[in-house]
Design a protein around this motif. Sequence first.
Motif, PDB file in Angstrom:
ATOM      1  N   ALA A   1       0.832  -1.211   0.000  1.00  0.00           N
ATOM      2  CA  ALA A   1       0.000   0.000   0.000  1.00  0.00           C
ATOM      3  C   ALA A   1       0.865   1.259   0.000  1.00  0.00           C
ATOM      4  O   ALA A   1       0.560   2.231  -0.703  1.00  0.00           O
ATOM      5  N   ARG A   2       1.948   1.255   0.771  1.00  0.00           N
ATOM      6  CA  ARG A   2       2.863   2.407   0.783  1.00  0.00           C
ATOM      7  C   ARG A   2       3.514   2.606  -0.582  1.00  0.00           C
ATOM      8  O   ARG A   2       3.637   3.727  -1.064  1.00  0.00           O
ATOM      9  N   TYR A   3       3.920   1.520  -1.206  1.00  0.00           N
ATOM     10  CA  TYR A   3       4.544   1.600  -2.525  1.00  0.00           C
ATOM     11  C   TYR A   3       3.559   2.169  -3.542  1.00  0.00           C
ATOM     12  O   TYR A   3       3.898   3.051  -4.329  1.00  0.00           O
ATOM     13  N   LEU A   4       2.317   1.687  -3.525  1.00  0.00           N
ATOM     14  CA  LEU A   4       1.305   2.164  -4.462  1.00  0.00           C
ATOM     15  C   LEU A   4       0.968   3.634  -4.200  1.00  0.00           C
ATOM     16  O   LEU A   4       0.757   4.406  -5.133  1.00  0.00           O
ATOM     17  N   ALA A   5       0.937   4.027  -2.931  1.00  0.00           N
ATOM     18  CA  ALA A   5       0.657   5.425  -2.600  1.00  0.00           C
ATOM     19  C   ALA A   5       1.778   6.338  -3.106  1.00  0.00           C
ATOM     20  O   ALA A   5       1.512   7.428  -3.615  1.00  0.00           O
ATOM     21  N   GLU A   6       3.029   5.910  -2.973  1.00  0.00           N
ATOM     22  CA  GLU A   6       4.147   6.699  -3.486  1.00  0.00           C
ATOM     23  C   GLU A   6       4.089   6.815  -5.001  1.00  0.00           C
ATOM     24  O   GLU A   6       4.340   7.879  -5.565  1.00  0.00           O
ATOM     25  N   GLN A   7       3.723   5.729  -5.682  1.00  0.00           N
ATOM     26  CA  GLN A   7       3.598   5.765  -7.137  1.00  0.00           C
ATOM     27  C   GLN A   7       2.477   6.717  -7.557  1.00  0.00           C
ATOM     28  O   GLN A   7       2.625   7.475  -8.520  1.00  0.00           O
ATOM     29  N   ALA A   8       1.356   6.676  -6.845  1.00  0.00           N
ATOM     30  CA  ALA A   8       0.228   7.556  -7.168  1.00  0.00           C
ATOM     31  C   ALA A   8       0.611   9.014  -6.954  1.00  0.00           C
ATOM     32  O   ALA A   8       0.252   9.886  -7.761  1.00  0.00           O
ATOM     33  N   ALA A   9       1.348   9.297  -5.880  1.00  0.00           N
ATOM     34  CA  ALA A   9       1.775  10.669  -5.611  1.00  0.00           C
ATOM     35  C   ALA A   9       2.727  11.163  -6.700  1.00  0.00           C
ATOM     36  O   ALA A   9       2.632  12.314  -7.139  1.00  0.00           O
ATOM     37  N   GLN A  10       3.634  10.319  -7.142  1.00  0.00           N
ATOM     38  CA  GLN A  10       4.560  10.698  -8.214  1.00  0.00           C
ATOM     39  C   GLN A  10       3.822  10.933  -9.526  1.00  0.00           C
ATOM     40  O   GLN A  10       4.121  11.877 -10.261  1.00  0.00           O
ATOM     41  N   ALA A  11       2.825  10.095  -9.810  1.00  0.00           N
ATOM     42  CA  ALA A  11       2.038  10.268 -11.035  1.00  0.00           C
ATOM     43  C   ALA A  11       1.225  11.559 -10.981  1.00  0.00           C
ATOM     44  O   ALA A  11       1.121  12.281 -11.984  1.00  0.00           O
ATOM     45  N   ALA A  12       0.656  11.865  -9.820  1.00  0.00           N
ATOM     46  CA  ALA A  12      -0.114  13.105  -9.677  1.00  0.00           C
ATOM     47  C   ALA A  12       0.794  14.316  -9.854  1.00  0.00           C
ATOM     48  O   ALA A  12       0.417  15.297 -10.508  1.00  0.00           O
ATOM     49  N   GLN A  13       1.987  14.264  -9.289  1.00  0.00           N
ATOM     50  CA  GLN A  13       2.938  15.365  -9.432  1.00  0.00           C
ATOM     51  C   GLN A  13       3.336  15.542 -10.893  1.00  0.00           C
ATOM     52  O   GLN A  13       3.415  16.664 -11.394  1.00  0.00           O
ATOM     53  N   ALA A  14       3.544  14.455 -11.588  1.00  0.00           N
ATOM     54  CA  ALA A  14       3.902  14.527 -13.011  1.00  0.00           C
ATOM     55  C   ALA A  14       2.743  15.112 -13.825  1.00  0.00           C
ATOM     56  O   ALA A  14       2.966  15.921 -14.738  1.00  0.00           O
TER      57      ALA A  14
END
Length: 122
Positions: A19-32
């Motif tokens: 869940a932490r890994y997926l949340a970090e990926q989602a945050a990076q995608a949102a920032q991009a």
Amino acid sequence: MDPLAKPLRRQLEDAIVKARYLAEQAAQAAQAALQHLGVGEADAPPHLTDSERALRRRLRAHGRQLGVLRAKPNIKWTKDRGKDVESAPWFPVFNSERINDHHLTLAEKRAARAQLAEGAVR
């Protein structure tokens, strides 16, 4: 309450890590996505489609409501209205004027403190 059995505890730990890994990926995608839309920039990038421009406008309006984006920053970069006291170490440098954008080096601060301490001893 009894502790979890080892297999269940391990399963829970794995789920938390995933869940932490997926949340970090989602945050990076949102920032991009925000960078692609140029939400933080004053002018829209020329490569945006009409629907992306509409989304950018909505996101900027929401950011302004939240206080994240300001139409005009409330920063005064010029001279402050007040006057400094004579004991300030930069008093003779600026003739008692307060300058917001002047930052002393560590050596200047130490010299001023030493000079103040020397003056207090006398």
